[in-house]
Design a protein around this motif. Structure first.
Motif, short mmCIF file in Angstrom:
data_model
loop_
_atom_site.label_atom_id
_atom_site.label_comp_id
_atom_site.label_asym_id
_atom_site.label_seq_id
_atom_site.Cartn_x
_atom_site.Cartn_y
_atom_site.Cartn_z
N GLN A 1 4.37 -4.97 -12.95
CA GLN A 1 4.98 -4.02 -13.35
C GLN A 1 5.79 -3.58 -14.32
O GLN A 1 6.62 -3.23 -13.80
N GLY B 1 4.54 5.56 -5.69
CA GLY B 1 4.36 5.51 -6.99
C GLY B 1 5.67 5.05 -7.49
O GLY B 1 6.09 4.74 -8.75
N SER C 1 5.03 -0.80 -14.80
CA SER C 1 5.07 0.87 -14.87
C SER C 1 6.74 0.97 -14.45
O SER C 1 7.68 2.29 -14.53
N GLU D 1 3.90 1.42 -0.91
CA GLU D 1 4.56 1.52 -2.48
C GLU D 1 3.52 2.46 -3.81
O GLU D 1 4.10 3.14 -4.26
N GLU D 2 2.19 2.15 -3.37
CA GLU D 2 1.15 3.00 -4.56
C GLU D 2 1.30 3.96 -4.20
O GLU D 2 0.99 4.89 -5.25
N GLU D 3 1.11 4.87 -2.70
CA GLU D 3 1.39 5.44 -2.34
C GLU D 3 2.78 6.59 -2.62
O GLU D 3 2.82 7.76 -3.55
N SER E 1 6.26 -8.55 -4.78
CA SER E 1 5.07 -7.33 -4.99
C SER E 1 4.85 -7.13 -6.29
O SER E 1 3.78 -6.92 -6.76
N ARG F 1 -6.91 -2.61 -0.75
CA ARG F 1 -7.70 -2.88 -1.81
C ARG F 1 -8.18 -4.55 -1.76
O ARG F 1 -7.71 -5.63 -1.01
N SER G 1 1.07 -9.03 -5.65
CA SER G 1 0.01 -8.20 -5.43
C SER G 1 -0.16 -7.37 -7.00
O SER G 1 -1.64 -7.28 -7.11
N ARG G 2 0.46 -7.62 -7.96
CA ARG G 2 -0.52 -6.68 -9.82
C ARG G 2 -0.78 -7.59 -9.69
O ARG G 2 -1.68 -7.35 -11.42
N ARG H 1 0.55 -0.83 -0.22
CA ARG H 1 -0.12 -0.23 0.34
C ARG H 1 1.02 1.11 -0.15
O ARG H 1 0.21 1.74 -0.42
N ALA I 1 -4.51 -8.05 -8.45
CA ALA I 1 -4.98 -6.52 -8.22
C ALA I 1 -6.43 -6.12 -7.32
O ALA I 1 -6.24 -5.72 -6.47
#
Length: 382
Positions: free
Chosen positions: A377, A127, A379, A123-125, A311, A187, A314-315, A121, A318
Motif C-alpha cells: 500500500q 484511488g 500509495s 477502491e482502485e477506481e 486489501s 484484473r 490484492s496488491r 475494484r 496484483a
C-alpha cells in the motif's frame, strides 16, 4: 466517478446482506437444533458441516473467481447463502442438517471473497483507501440480523417462516445491488484457474489468522467469560459482544482515512497494541463492567486488521487479486473456525481467564508483521 460511487454503495449493501444472513442463522441456532432434534454433541457435528463448507469454498474461490469474475461470484454466493437459510430451518434430522450447513458455509465464503474482490475494484477506481469501510457494513448487517432474530424469537415466529422470508428478501436485495457493480472483467479474470499464492502473502495470512482468532474469541467466549469469571448477569454478559461490535463499526468507518493520513504500518501497530491492551484490561480486572470495556477496546484494535490484510493481499499479487484474497481469507477463516475450539480446550486446562491472556499475546505478531504491508500500500503508507 459517479459510476464508482454507485458501485461503492452497491457493494456496501452486499456486505450488509452477508452479515445479516450469517447473523440470522447464528441468532436462532437453538431453534434449529430443537427442530432437528439434536443433542449438543450432534449439534457440534452439524456445525462442523458449516466449517467444512466454508473452508472448501475458500479453497475453490480463487480459481472460480478467476474464471467467472467477482460480480458473478456475488450472484452465485448470495444465491447459495440465502438458499441455505430455509434448508437449515426445514432440516428434520442430522444428515440433512449437516448438508444444509455445508450449503450455508459454501455460500457465505463464496459471497465473502467475491464481494471483497469487487470492493477492491471499487477502491482502485477511487484511488484512495476505502476498503475498511465496506467491512463496517458487514458488522451493521450482523447487528440488524441478530436483532431481527431476537425479535422473531420473542414473537415466536416459526423458524421456517423467518428463514424463508429473510432469505428471499436478502437475496432480492443482493441481486438488485449487483446490477450497479462496475462493468467489465476483473484484473486476472480469464487467466489460468490454478496457481500457487505468492510467498509475500504468508505474513498477511498470519495477520488475518490473528485478527480472526481475536474476533472469534470475543464472539464465542465473551458472554461465557462475563458469566463464569466475573459473575455478571445474563443481560450484562450480552453487552460484551455488543460493545465489541459497536467499536468495530466505529473504527471501520474511519479506518481508511486514518490509513491515508498516517500510513498502514503505524495503523496496524497501533491496532495490535490496542487489541493487546483490551485483553489485558479484561484479564487484569475481572469485574463485569471492566470486562465489557475491555472487550470494547479489543473491538477498537482488531477492527482494521482483516480488511487491511485482504486489501494488501490484492496488491501483493496484483495479477490475480481474487486468488490472493481467497488465500489470505482461508488463513483468516481457519483462525475464526478452529481458534475458539482450541481456546475451549485450553480453557479446560488453565482456565478461561488465562486463556484470554494467551489470545492477547498472539496478537503481538501483528505488531512485528505490520511492515510487510508497506510495499503493498505504498500509495497510502509513509
Amino acid at each position: 466517478m459517479e459510476q464508482a460511487r454507485r458501485a461503492r454503495a452497491a457493494v456496501s449493501v452486499v456486505f450488509a446482506v452477508c452479515g445479516a444472513a450469517f447473523a440470522t442463522w447464528a441468532a436462532r441456532i437453538p431453534a434449529a437444533q430443537a427442530h432437528a432434534g439434536l443433542s449438543a454433541g450432534r449439534l457440534a457435528v452439524g456445525l462442523f458441516g458449516l466449517a467444512a463448507g466454508s473452508v472448501a469454498a475458500l479453497v475453490a474461490a480463487g480459481p472460480v473467481l478467476t474464471k467467472i469474475g467477482s460480480r458473478r461470484g456475488v450472484l452465485a454466493g448470495a444465491t447459495v447463502l440465502c438458499a441455505g437459510l430455509p434448508l437449515a430451518a426445514f432440516a428434520p434430522d442430522l444428515v440433512t442438517f449437516v448438508g444444509a450447513l455445508v450449503v450455508l458455509g459454501v455460500g457465505n465464503s463464496l459471497l465473502d471473497v467475491s464481494m471483497n474482490a469487487h470492493a477492491l475494484r471499487v477502491e482502485e477506481e477511487y484511488g484512495r483507501p476505502i476498503f475498511a469501510g465496506f467491512h463496517a457494513f458487514w458488522n451493521i448487517g450482523g447487528l440488524l440480523g441478530s436483532g431481527a432474530g431476537a425479535l422473531m424469537e420473542t414473537w415466536r415466529v416459526p423458524l421456517q417462516v423467518h428463514f424463508t422470508a429473510t432469505g428471499a428478501v436478502l437475496l432480492l436485495v443482493a441481486l438488485g445491488a449487483a446490477t450497479r457493480f462496475l462493468p467489465g472483467a476483473d484484473r486476472g479474470q480469464g487467466d489460468a484457474a490454478f496457481a500457487l499464492p505468492s510467498k509475500a502473502l504468508i505474513p498477511l495470512g498470519v495477520i488475518a489468522f490473528c485478527g480472526f482468532v481475536a474476533e472469534g474469541t470475543v464472539n464465542d467466549w465473551s458472554a461465557v467469560y462475563l458469566r463464569e469469571v466475573t459473575s455478571a448477569t445474563a443481560a450484562l454478559a450480552s453487552l460484551g459482544y455488543f460493545g465489541f461490535s459497536i467499536t468495530m463499526i466505529a473504527v471501520r468507518v474511519v479506518a481508511d482515512r486514518l490509513v491515508e493520513r498516517h500510513g498502514v504500518v503505524p495503523f496496524m501497530r497501533t491496532a495490535a497494541a490496542v487489541t493487546m491492551l483490551g485483553f489485558l484490561l479484561v484479564v487484569a480486572v475481572p469485574l463485569p463492567w471492566f470486562a465489557v470495556a475491555g472487550f470494547a477496546v479489543v473491538g477498537l484494535g482488531v477492527s482494521g486488521m482483516v480488511p487491511l490484510a485482504w486489501s494488501a493481499a490484492s496488491r501483493k499479487q496484483a495479477d490475480a487479486p481474487s486468488r490472493a484474497i481467497a488465500a489470505v481469507a482461508a488463513c483468516g477463516y481457519f483462525g475464526f473456525l478452529v481458534g475458539p475450539v482450541l481456546i475451549g480446550a485450553l480453557a479446560g486446562g488453565i482456565g478461561l481467564h488465562w486463556t484470554l491472556a494467551v489470545v492477547g499475546t498472539i496478537v503481538v505478531s501483528v505488531y512485528f508483521l505490520a511492515p510487510t504491508m508497506r510495499v503493498a500500500q505504498a500509495s497510502s503508507s509513509r
